[in-house]
Design a protein around this motif. Structure first.
Motif, mmCIF file in Angstrom:
data_model
loop_
_atom_site.group_PDB
_atom_site.id
_atom_site.type_symbol
_atom_site.label_atom_id
_atom_site.label_comp_id
_atom_site.label_asym_id
_atom_site.label_seq_id
_atom_site.Cartn_x
_atom_site.Cartn_y
_atom_site.Cartn_z
ATOM 1 N N HIS A 83 -6.574 7.527 5.698
ATOM 2 C CA HIS A 83 -7.257 6.694 4.702
ATOM 3 C C HIS A 83 -7.424 7.401 3.365
ATOM 4 O O HIS A 83 -8.489 7.441 2.771
ATOM 5 N N HIS A 87 -2.479 5.661 1.232
ATOM 6 C CA HIS A 87 -2.659 4.393 1.959
ATOM 7 C C HIS A 87 -3.013 3.276 0.968
ATOM 8 O O HIS A 87 -2.479 2.164 1.040
ATOM 9 N N HIS A 123 -9.708 -0.806 -1.661
ATOM 10 C CA HIS A 123 -10.254 -1.273 -0.389
ATOM 11 C C HIS A 123 -10.742 -0.191 0.579
ATOM 12 O O HIS A 123 -11.574 -0.469 1.429
ATOM 13 N N ASP A 124 -10.264 1.040 0.478
ATOM 14 C CA ASP A 124 -10.724 2.118 1.384
ATOM 15 C C ASP A 124 -11.250 3.327 0.598
ATOM 16 O O ASP A 124 -11.325 4.427 1.158
ATOM 17 N N ASP A 251 -2.677 -4.362 4.999
ATOM 18 C CA ASP A 251 -3.427 -3.249 5.599
ATOM 19 C C ASP A 251 -2.848 -2.892 6.970
ATOM 20 O O ASP A 251 -2.925 -1.741 7.400
#
Ligand SMILES: O[C@@H](CN1CCOCC1)Cn1nccc1-c1ccc(OC(F)F)c(OC2CCCC2)c1
Ligand SMILES: [Zn+2]
Length: 352
Positions: A83, A87, A123-124, A251
């Motif tokens: 992550h 990514h 998003h992460d 994802d």
């Protein structure tokens, strides 16, 4: 001072340019982009896509502020095996390619496209390399903050929007209040939908939702080819539902890539899961599924992941945009077969 072609200074600009020629392709090697951009794959991918989609002009974005934001966002991804910022770059480039599918030629507004790319990039962010369940079980501050609910997803959103409050990073300063509100609303919706605990709900609605879309599908009157059926959705709610699914697909897209890329992601996620398992073991906690390096069956776990989660999701998606996305289904199939072959090979080796 002029801005570098791909947003960041690199001695390998020619090589990076060669790679970026494939920014619209599913086969882009994001690990090469990371290496030739001096570990700025997220900044260079986002900046290249923004320029290619003319978003900098459309939303009167200051290129310098965009780069300031992207470099700061990238630096807030932690150095964890899976992550990390690669990514985020991978998922951002994937959603860019999905948005290029002809079925969506007339579906989304520029603002929705901006929101989707932004959601993918953020998003992460600040993901600590452990699961929501681990944060909950270990009474982590984040679980306390977010009441055990989509803890990582809420945290990434909060961090990403906090960075926007920084004057010289506010690349959306020239959006109207209404546009900023819509961007924030769509980004929150999409990032919260990447929580795997929402996967079942997405799979429940996807079937009936796509059937209703196929019914509405119209021949785009000025299309130059009869097969170009563009999906026209009048409701923003429906368009956001589609974007939510799209980010979830992006994802969970590792098994849809070429084997040489996919296996690098497997190595990374297993490193991350096994490190979490090591921490659970030494803390005397129960070791989470797939996190025990001593009993791991990596090939079986991937076959299970593909059969239970990735293939069903991508089959639904490919059905909606048929004949596009067949390459993703083909890669999933050949990758699963490769892992099955590894297992059959393993047992015959033991027999020798
Ligand atoms: O954790 C995954 C979903 N859970 C659902 C409950 O059962 C266990 C798996 C999805 N997820 N979430 C974050 C990262 C990933 C995730 C992303 C790429 C993965 O594999 C490969 F493609 F690289 C991946 O593999 C795990 C290890 C073996 C099977 C699943 C996981
Ligand atoms: Zn992710």
């Amino acid at each position: 001072d002029t801005i570098p072609r791909f947003g960041t200074e690199t001695p390998h600009e020619a090589k990076l340019a060669e790679l970026m020629d494939n920014i619209d392709a599913w086969g882009l090697n994001i690990f090469d982009v990371h290496n030739y951009s001096q570990s700025h794959s997220l900044t260079s991918v986002m900046y290249t896509i923004f320029k290619k989609r003319n978003l900098i002009e459309t939303f009167r974005i200051s290129p310098q502020k965009l780069i300031n934001y992207l470099v700061t966002l990238e630096s807030h991804y932690l150095d964890v095996p899976y992550h990390c910022s690669i990514h985020a770059a991978d998922v951002t480039q994937a959603i860019h390619v999905l948005l290029l599918i002809p079925s969506f030629e007339n579906t989304f507004t520029d603002l929705e496209i901006l929101a989707a790319l932004f959601a993918a990039a953020i998003h992460d962010v600040d993901h600590p390399g452990v699961t929501n369940q681990y944060l909950i079980n270990s009474d982590n501050e984040l679980a306390l903050m977010y009441n055990d609910t989509s803890v990582l997803e809420n945290h990434s959103l909060a961090v990403a929007f906090k960075l926007l409050q920084n004057e010289d990073c506010d690349f959306i300063e020239n959006l109207s209040d209404e546009q900023r509100k819509i961007l924030r609303q769509i980004s929150i919706d999409m990032v919260l939908a990447t929580d795997m605990s929402k996967h079942g709900a997405i799979m429940q609605t996807i079937q009936s939702f796509h059937q209703s879309l196929k019914a509405k599908q119209c021949k785009d009157s000025n299309s130059n080819s009869s097969t170009n059926d563009s999906l026209v959705l009048t409701e923003q709610k429906e368009r956001v539902q589609l974007l939510r699914e799209m980010l979830h697909c992006a994802d969970l897209s590792n098994p849809t890539k070429h084997l040489s890329i996919y296996t690098q992601w497997v190595d990374r996620i297993m490193d991350e899961f096994h490190y979490q398992g090591d921490r659970e073991r030494s803390a005397g906690m129960p070791i989470s599924p797939m996190c025990n390096r001593r009993t791991a069956d990596i090939e079986m776990a991937q076959i299970g992941f593909i059969q239970a989660i990735v293939e069903p999701l991508w089959q639904m998606w490919a059905q909606l945009v048929y004949p596009h996305c067949q390459q993703m289904l083909d890669n999933i199939d050949s990758n699963r077969q490769w892992y099955e072959y590894q297992i059959s090979n393993r047992s015959s080796r033991n027999n020798t």
